[in-house]
Design a protein around this motif. Structure first.
Motif, short mmCIF file in Angstrom:
data_model
loop_
_atom_site.label_atom_id
_atom_site.label_comp_id
_atom_site.label_asym_id
_atom_site.label_seq_id
_atom_site.Cartn_x
_atom_site.Cartn_y
_atom_site.Cartn_z
N GLU A 115 41.49 38.29 40.29
CA GLU A 115 41.21 39.76 40.03
C GLU A 115 40.13 39.97 40.78
OE1 GLU A 115 41.12 42.77 36.30
OE2 GLU A 115 41.09 40.61 35.87
N ASN A 116 40.41 41.02 41.49
CA ASN A 116 38.91 41.62 42.18
C ASN A 116 38.13 42.56 41.58
OD1 ASN A 116 37.51 43.43 44.16
ND2 ASN A 116 38.55 42.42 45.96
N LEU A 117 37.19 41.94 41.08
CA LEU A 117 36.47 42.78 40.10
C LEU A 117 35.59 44.26 40.71
CD1 LEU A 117 34.41 39.90 38.63
CD2 LEU A 117 36.76 40.74 37.72
N GLY A 118 35.58 44.26 41.90
CA GLY A 118 34.78 45.46 42.23
C GLY A 118 36.14 46.52 42.65
N ALA A 119 37.20 46.09 42.73
CA ALA A 119 38.20 47.22 42.82
C ALA A 119 38.97 47.38 41.65
CB ALA A 119 39.20 46.48 43.96
N ALA A 120 38.74 47.03 40.75
CA ALA A 120 39.30 47.13 39.43
C ALA A 120 39.28 48.56 38.81
CB ALA A 120 39.04 46.24 38.33
N GLY A 121 38.41 49.54 39.28
CA GLY A 121 38.29 50.82 38.81
C GLY A 121 37.29 50.90 37.72
N PRO A 122 37.28 52.08 36.91
CA PRO A 122 36.61 52.28 35.86
C PRO A 122 36.37 51.28 34.80
CG PRO A 122 37.60 54.39 36.48
CD PRO A 122 38.22 53.37 37.18
N ALA A 123 37.36 50.72 34.47
CA ALA A 123 37.49 49.62 33.58
C ALA A 123 36.42 48.61 33.41
CB ALA A 123 38.77 49.08 33.14
N TYR A 124 35.99 48.25 34.66
CA TYR A 124 35.08 47.45 34.83
C TYR A 124 33.58 47.93 35.29
CZ TYR A 124 38.55 43.59 34.56
OH TYR A 124 39.33 42.84 34.04
N ALA A 125 33.46 49.13 34.87
CA ALA A 125 32.00 49.82 35.10
C ALA A 125 31.19 48.89 34.38
CB ALA A 125 31.98 51.01 34.52
N HIS A 126 31.65 48.28 33.28
CA HIS A 126 30.83 47.18 32.37
C HIS A 126 31.79 46.44 32.02
CE1 HIS A 126 27.50 50.11 32.97
NE2 HIS A 126 27.89 50.81 32.40
N ALA A 127 31.47 45.01 31.86
CA ALA A 127 32.55 44.05 31.17
C ALA A 127 31.46 42.95 30.68
CB ALA A 127 33.51 43.81 31.90
N VAL A 128 31.96 42.53 29.60
CA VAL A 128 31.24 41.29 28.96
C VAL A 128 32.31 40.11 28.97
CG1 VAL A 128 30.06 40.21 26.94
CG2 VAL A 128 29.82 42.61 27.48
N VAL A 129 31.82 38.92 29.50
CA VAL A 129 32.84 37.99 29.74
C VAL A 129 32.97 37.44 28.08
CG1 VAL A 129 33.24 35.61 30.56
CG2 VAL A 129 32.14 37.07 32.03
N ILE A 130 34.40 37.21 27.87
CA ILE A 130 34.77 36.57 26.34
C ILE A 130 34.83 35.08 26.75
CG2 ILE A 130 36.61 36.29 24.76
CD1 ILE A 130 37.16 39.27 25.20
N GLY A 131 34.29 34.07 26.10
CA GLY A 131 34.06 32.80 26.53
C GLY A 131 35.19 31.89 26.27
N TYR A 132 36.54 32.69 26.14
CA TYR A 132 37.68 31.85 25.79
C TYR A 132 38.23 31.09 27.09
CZ TYR A 132 42.84 30.95 25.57
OH TYR A 132 44.00 30.31 25.62
N ASN A 133 38.66 29.82 27.00
CA ASN A 133 39.04 28.86 28.01
C ASN A 133 37.82 28.71 28.87
OD1 ASN A 133 41.02 27.06 29.04
ND2 ASN A 133 41.65 28.69 30.25
N ARG A 134 36.77 28.60 28.58
CA ARG A 134 35.46 28.50 29.63
C ARG A 134 35.02 26.95 29.69
NH1 ARG A 134 32.81 32.63 31.54
NH2 ARG A 134 32.51 31.09 33.29
N ASP A 135 34.97 26.24 28.47
CA ASP A 135 34.33 24.84 28.25
C ASP A 135 35.14 24.12 27.38
OD1 ASP A 135 32.51 22.93 28.74
OD2 ASP A 135 31.04 23.79 27.43
N PRO A 136 35.97 23.25 27.83
CA PRO A 136 36.44 23.04 29.16
C PRO A 136 37.43 23.96 29.53
CG PRO A 136 37.74 21.71 27.70
CD PRO A 136 36.75 22.31 26.80
N VAL A 137 37.62 24.29 30.89
CA VAL A 137 38.79 25.26 31.24
C VAL A 137 39.96 24.44 31.49
CG1 VAL A 137 39.47 26.55 33.37
CG2 VAL A 137 37.09 26.61 32.66
N VAL A 138 41.28 24.98 30.87
CA VAL A 138 42.54 24.46 30.95
C VAL A 138 43.35 25.08 31.90
CG1 VAL A 138 44.54 23.80 29.57
CG2 VAL A 138 42.06 23.33 28.66
N PRO A 139 43.97 24.79 32.95
CA PRO A 139 44.63 25.55 33.69
C PRO A 139 45.97 26.20 33.00
CG PRO A 139 43.83 23.63 34.86
CD PRO A 139 43.64 23.40 33.61
N GLY A 140 46.04 27.51 33.22
CA GLY A 140 47.31 28.06 32.50
C GLY A 140 47.08 28.50 31.02
N ALA A 141 46.13 28.17 30.44
CA ALA A 141 45.59 28.21 29.21
C ALA A 141 45.15 30.00 29.11
CB ALA A 141 44.81 27.52 28.54
N GLY A 142 44.98 30.50 30.10
CA GLY A 142 44.43 32.00 30.25
C GLY A 142 43.22 32.08 30.84
N SER A 143 43.05 33.26 31.50
CA SER A 143 41.85 33.61 32.26
C SER A 143 41.47 35.10 32.16
CB SER A 143 41.95 32.67 33.56
OG SER A 143 42.99 33.66 34.44
#
Length: 194
Positions: A115-143
């Motif tokens: 996902e190109n964050l800068g090209a996503a438009g007004p939805a990403y004027a601001h965003a907070v990262v939800i820490g799902y599948n971040r520690d550890p990262v499991v490929p395919g579990a969602g991003s």
């Protein structure tokens, strides 16, 4: 100890809308700070997330960083993003479910699966990262699960609220209070524990 909770509650697990309320915890007491705020969630509701489910992940996840195409007033680490900022959703990449900086066409992962964050438009004027599948990262579990600005439609799995409400939430969030987001697909009482 968690002292800030962002509660996102859908009427049932298949709903694409929810209500967001924020709570301050002071040991034995809790106080509502924001809300109720109408929210859009995954078009398939709340449940087990993955790369192709369009579910918002159920559970409790840390809120540790934020980003946006516009400056923000917040105590969270905040990254001002451009079209050289990506969130990697390529399950074959070692960068899966992380931020990556690189010019379009030069990234060491499948950019079509990112996902190109800068090209996503007004939805990403601001965003907070939800820490799902971040520690550890499991490929395919969602991003790429974020709390971001709504466009009035269901999301692919993120939580989206009006811009003014998100800006107020960004000012409130304090990493020293270990904020979390609690996402549920059924009506539950406000969070009780810290």
């Amino acid at each position: 100890m968690t002292r800030q909770v962002v509660a996102v509650v859908a009427d049932d697990a298949t709903a694409a809308t929810a209500v967001l309320t924020t709570w301050d915890h002071t040991g034995t007491d809790r106080f509502r700070v924001h809300g109720p705020i109408p929210a859009r969630i995954g078009r398939n509701g709340v449940g087990q997330a993955g790369e192709s489910t369009a579910h918002t992940p159920a559970g409790v996840w840390p809120l540790t960083e934020a980003f946006g195409t516009e400056p923000a007033e917040t105590r969270l680490p905040y990254r001002l993003v451009t079209t050289s900022d990506w969130w990697v959703s390529d399950v074959e990449s070692p960068y899966y479910n992380t931020h990556f900086s690189g010019d379009p066409g030069t990234c060491p992962f499948d950019e079509a699966a990112g996902e190109n964050l800068g090209a996503a438009g007004p939805a990403y004027a601001h965003a907070v990262v939800i820490g799902y599948n971040r520690d550890p990262v499991v490929p395919g579990a969602g991003s790429a699960f974020f709390l971001h600005v709504t466009d009035g439609r269901p999301t692919a799995g993120c939580v989206a609220i009006p811009k003014a409400d998100l800006e107020a939430l960004l000012r409130w969030l304090d990493p020293a209070k270990h904020p979390v987001i609690e996402i549920s697909g059924r009506a539950v009482p406000p969070p009780s524990g810290c």
